[in-house]
Design a protein around this motif. Structure first.
Motif, PDB file in Angstrom:
ATOM      1  N   VAL A   1     -12.257   0.808   2.270  1.00  0.00           N
ATOM      2  CA  VAL A   1     -13.295   1.640   1.648  1.00  0.00           C
ATOM      3  C   VAL A   1     -13.135   3.062   2.164  1.00  0.00           C
ATOM      4  N   MET A   2     -13.164   4.027   1.246  1.00  0.00           N
ATOM      5  CA  MET A   2     -12.972   5.428   1.625  1.00  0.00           C
ATOM      6  C   MET A   2     -13.937   6.301   0.822  1.00  0.00           C
ATOM      7  N   LEU A   3     -14.694   7.148   1.511  1.00  0.00           N
ATOM      8  CA  LEU A   3     -15.546   8.129   0.843  1.00  0.00           C
ATOM      9  C   LEU A   3     -14.691   9.358   0.560  1.00  0.00           C
ATOM     10  N   VAL A   4     -14.602   9.741  -0.707  1.00  0.00           N
ATOM     11  CA  VAL A   4     -13.657  10.783  -1.122  1.00  0.00           C
ATOM     12  C   VAL A   4     -14.398  11.958  -1.752  1.00  0.00           C
ATOM     13  N   ALA A   5     -14.191  13.156  -1.193  1.00  0.00           N
ATOM     14  CA  ALA A   5     -14.692  14.390  -1.786  1.00  0.00           C
ATOM     15  C   ALA A   5     -13.631  14.944  -2.738  1.00  0.00           C
ATOM     16  N   GLU A   6     -14.032  15.867  -3.590  1.00  0.00           N
ATOM     17  CA  GLU A   6     -13.098  16.388  -4.605  1.00  0.00           C
ATOM     18  C   GLU A   6     -11.866  17.011  -3.958  1.00  0.00           C
ATOM     19  N   ASP A   7     -12.050  17.742  -2.862  1.00  0.00           N
ATOM     20  CA  ASP A   7     -10.902  18.420  -2.246  1.00  0.00           C
ATOM     21  C   ASP A   7     -10.001  17.462  -1.464  1.00  0.00           C
ATOM     22  N   ALA A   8     -10.378  16.164  -1.382  1.00  0.00           N
ATOM     23  CA  ALA A   8      -9.560  15.184  -0.670  1.00  0.00           C
ATOM     24  C   ALA A   8      -8.770  14.283  -1.599  1.00  0.00           C
ATOM     25  N   VAL A   9      -8.876  14.526  -2.904  1.00  0.00           N
ATOM     26  CA  VAL A   9      -8.190  13.649  -3.866  1.00  0.00           C
ATOM     27  C   VAL A   9      -6.681  13.664  -3.654  1.00  0.00           C
ATOM     28  N   GLY A  10      -6.126  14.803  -3.256  1.00  0.00           N
ATOM     29  CA  GLY A  10      -4.687  14.891  -3.026  1.00  0.00           C
ATOM     30  C   GLY A  10      -4.262  14.631  -1.597  1.00  0.00           C
ATOM     31  N   SER A  11      -5.164  14.137  -0.768  1.00  0.00           N
ATOM     32  CA  SER A  11      -4.855  13.941   0.644  1.00  0.00           C
ATOM     33  C   SER A  11      -3.903  12.765   0.839  1.00  0.00           C
ATOM     34  N   ALA A  12      -3.272  12.729   2.014  1.00  0.00           N
ATOM     35  CA  ALA A  12      -2.296  11.673   2.303  1.00  0.00           C
ATOM     36  C   ALA A  12      -2.903  10.269   2.248  1.00  0.00           C
ATOM     37  N   PRO A  13      -4.113  10.030   2.800  1.00  0.00           N
ATOM     38  CA  PRO A  13      -4.667   8.672   2.713  1.00  0.00           C
ATOM     39  C   PRO A  13      -4.889   8.206   1.283  1.00  0.00           C
ATOM     40  N   VAL A  14      -5.400   9.107   0.428  1.00  0.00           N
ATOM     41  CA  VAL A  14      -5.632   8.731  -0.972  1.00  0.00           C
ATOM     42  C   VAL A  14      -4.305   8.501  -1.678  1.00  0.00           C
ATOM     43  N   ARG A  15      -3.327   9.358  -1.449  1.00  0.00           N
ATOM     44  CA  ARG A  15      -2.004   9.178  -2.071  1.00  0.00           C
ATOM     45  C   ARG A  15      -1.395   7.840  -1.651  1.00  0.00           C
ATOM     46  N   ALA A  16      -1.556   7.487  -0.381  1.00  0.00           N
ATOM     47  CA  ALA A  16      -0.975   6.232   0.115  1.00  0.00           C
ATOM     48  C   ALA A  16      -1.576   5.028  -0.600  1.00  0.00           C
ATOM     49  N   TRP A  17      -2.861   5.075  -0.875  1.00  0.00           N
ATOM     50  CA  TRP A  17      -3.494   3.959  -1.589  1.00  0.00           C
ATOM     51  C   TRP A  17      -2.961   3.850  -3.010  1.00  0.00           C
ATOM     52  N   PHE A  18      -2.817   4.976  -3.692  1.00  0.00           N
ATOM     53  CA  PHE A  18      -2.277   4.931  -5.055  1.00  0.00           C
ATOM     54  C   PHE A  18      -0.831   4.437  -5.053  1.00  0.00           C
ATOM     55  N   GLU A  19      -0.063   4.873  -4.067  1.00  0.00           N
ATOM     56  CA  GLU A  19       1.340   4.445  -3.994  1.00  0.00           C
ATOM     57  C   GLU A  19       1.469   2.952  -3.718  1.00  0.00           C
ATOM     58  N   ALA A  20       0.426   2.360  -3.124  1.00  0.00           N
ATOM     59  CA  ALA A  20       0.474   0.930  -2.794  1.00  0.00           C
ATOM     60  C   ALA A  20       0.169   0.034  -3.994  1.00  0.00           C
ATOM     61  N   ILE A  21      -0.341   0.592  -5.087  1.00  0.00           N
ATOM     62  CA  ILE A  21      -0.786  -0.231  -6.225  1.00  0.00           C
ATOM     63  C   ILE A  21       0.329  -1.148  -6.742  1.00  0.00           C
ATOM     64  N   PRO A  22       1.520  -0.628  -7.098  1.00  0.00           N
ATOM     65  CA  PRO A  22       2.555  -1.543  -7.613  1.00  0.00           C
ATOM     66  C   PRO A  22       3.072  -2.520  -6.570  1.00  0.00           C
ATOM     67  N   GLN A  23       3.170  -2.065  -5.331  1.00  0.00           N
ATOM     68  CA  GLN A  23       3.650  -2.941  -4.257  1.00  0.00           C
ATOM     69  C   GLN A  23       2.705  -4.119  -4.031  1.00  0.00           C
ATOM     70  N   LYS A  24       1.406  -3.870  -4.111  1.00  0.00           N
ATOM     71  CA  LYS A  24       0.404  -4.915  -3.885  1.00  0.00           C
ATOM     72  C   LYS A  24       0.125  -5.742  -5.130  1.00  0.00           C
ATOM     73  N   GLY A  25       0.573  -5.263  -6.288  1.00  0.00           N
ATOM     74  CA  GLY A  25       0.289  -5.972  -7.529  1.00  0.00           C
ATOM     75  C   GLY A  25      -1.134  -5.789  -8.015  1.00  0.00           C
ATOM     76  N   TRP A  26      -1.792  -4.707  -7.596  1.00  0.00           N
ATOM     77  CA  TRP A  26      -3.161  -4.438  -8.025  1.00  0.00           C
ATOM     78  C   TRP A  26      -3.177  -3.883  -9.447  1.00  0.00           C
ATOM     79  N   SER A  27      -4.306  -4.045 -10.108  1.00  0.00           N
ATOM     80  CA  SER A  27      -4.476  -3.453 -11.437  1.00  0.00           C
ATOM     81  C   SER A  27      -4.904  -1.999 -11.348  1.00  0.00           C
ATOM     82  N   GLY A  28      -5.200  -1.528 -10.174  1.00  0.00           N
ATOM     83  CA  GLY A  28      -5.639  -0.156  -9.932  1.00  0.00           C
ATOM     84  C   GLY A  28      -6.494  -0.148  -8.683  1.00  0.00           C
ATOM     85  N   LEU A  29      -7.105   0.983  -8.387  1.00  0.00           N
ATOM     86  CA  LEU A  29      -8.106   1.076  -7.334  1.00  0.00           C
ATOM     87  C   LEU A  29      -9.481   1.102  -7.983  1.00  0.00           C
ATOM     88  N   LEU A  30     -10.474   0.660  -7.244  1.00  0.00           N
ATOM     89  CA  LEU A  30     -11.848   0.692  -7.729  1.00  0.00           C
ATOM     90  C   LEU A  30     -12.514   1.953  -7.210  1.00  0.00           C
TER      91      LEU A  30
END
Length: 405
Positions: free
Chosen positions: A158-187
């Motif tokens: 779970v991550m609280l995300v402000a607008e200026d943090a959308v491009g941050s490394a933690p958020v990018r890492a979660w998006f990059e994990a989607i295909p590896q984990k087989g997720w349909s996306g992030l919630l």
């Protein structure tokens, strides 16, 4: 010649404290309990004689374990859904079944089901990239709550995300994990302006009988359940009834077998007064109070339900019960602190899990009941007993409890 006495055998996948706390209830009902443990040091393995060690993500291990039991149930929700479907197709009684359990395993599937049933959800979306996350945040307002669809608990994933943090490394890492984990996306969800967290605990057996306990207030510290009050103090009866209806409808429509907790946000001004947060399809931390505060505990009820036995009364045995978690602190010798906690509050019921102490880790809890008019005294005593266990007999409980309010 007399025939041997046989008892139903329940196999629990996972050797944590929930499996451990099923053990005394199983013994009283004449049920044999077996556990698939993560390691020989799993806390359930210390009290359950048949506790083979195995990997719950290995289908061959699951098959071998299931072969020797009548019903399979769970201490956690992390068993691969596809493995459970195979077991069910091979004739194993899996309860709750994979078609229900997936809604506790996958938060996007859960949100879809809540919408489909017309029950109250926060505003949410499944997002696959930063652009979709930005669009959602601009629609509902910042910050937003971003979640991994699977694997999160106690604030993990779970991550609280402000607008200026959308491009941050933690958020990018979660998006990059989607295909590896087989997720349909992030919630992603709106940040709900709730006044407190509630939990509606219910049980359902395969033949359809359902029962509900009182709706409780749950207080979190660092995203971990810390204190539960049953029933939730000052809760509007109409909101309490709505919360129970939501939990019962979910259990019935999703085909749950066993105990289910619907974690809810109390949101005055929203229709019905509550929104669904998450689901758990097993005994739950918010239901530990039932061990000493209800006619039938959640652990006994879960065993009854998965065996399709008549369910027990969920009536409270006192006006109020407070459950205070013991989270790992300065004191590593919990057993050594027990005499001081018991002497200070002989009315308190202490439950320890046999786990090594680590900071913030759930290692036990205290239940304490009393008249509803004495809630403040009951709460204070439960906190003081837990503080003695957490910090040692020399601690000043009144000065060290972070939830005192």
């Amino acid at each position: 010649m007399s025939l041997p006495v046989t008892a139903p055998v329940i196999g629990v996948i996972g050797g944590g404290q929930l499996a451990r706390m099923m053990s005394p209830e199983a013994s009283e009902l004449g049920i044999e309990l077996r556990v698939l443990a993560e390691s020989p040091e799993s806390c359930a393995a210390a009290v359950i004689p048949h506790a083979p060690v195995g990997d719950h993500t290995d289908l061959a291990v699951l098959r071998e374990f299931a072969r020797r039991v009548d019903v399979v149930t769970f201490d956690h929700e992390h068993v691969p859904t596809e493995h459970l479907r195979v077991l069910e197709e091979e004739g194993v009684a899996v309860r709750p079944g994979p078609q229900a359990l997936v809604h506790a395993q996958d938060k996007i599937r859960m949100r879809e089901a809540v919408d489909r049933l017309g029950l109250p959800n926060p505003r949410w979306a499944a997002v696959a990239d930063a652009d979709q996350l930005l669009a959602f945040g601009r629609e509902v307002g910042w910050p937003v709550v971003l979640k991994t669809p699977r694997g999160g608990y106690d604030g993990k994933g779970v991550m609280l995300v402000a607008e200026d943090a959308v491009g941050s490394a933690p958020v990018r890492a979660w998006f990059e994990a989607i295909p590896q984990k087989g997720w349909s996306g992030l919630l992603v969800e709106e940040k709900v302006p709730f006044t407190r967290e509630l939990s509606a605990l219910v049980a359902r057996r395969p033949s359809g009988e359902v029962r509900a306990w009182d709706v409780v207030e749950s207080v979190q510290t660092d995203s971990v359940c810390d204190e539960v009050t049953a029933p939730a103090p000052g809760l509007d009866p109409q909101v309490a009834a709505a919360a129970q209806r939501i939990a019962l409808r979910l259990a019935e429509e999703l085909g749950v077998s066993g105990v289910m907790a619907a974690e809810l946000f109390e949101v005055p001004g929203r229709e019905g007064g509550v929104l669904v947060n998450e689901l758990a399809m097993r005994p739950h931390n918010s239901g530990h109070w039932t061990q000493d505060g209800a006619v039938t505990s959640q652990f006994e009820q879960h065993l009854r339900a998965v065996l399709d036995l008549p369910l027990g009364s969920t009536a409270p045995v006192a006006g109020v019960t407070v459950m205070k978690n013991v989270l790992g602190g300065a004191n590593e010798d919990l057993a050594g602190a027990c005499p001081a906690a018991m002497a200070a509050h002989p009315e308190a019921k202490v439950h320890l899990y046999g786990k090594a102490v680590r900071p913030g880790r759930k290692v036990g809890h205290v239940n304490l009941s009393g008249p509803a008019a004495e809630l403040a005294q009951v709460r204070r005593a439960a906190r003081e007993a837990a503080a003695i266990l957490r910090d040692g007999p020399a601690a000043d409980p009144a000065a060290t409890d972070p939830t005192d309010r």
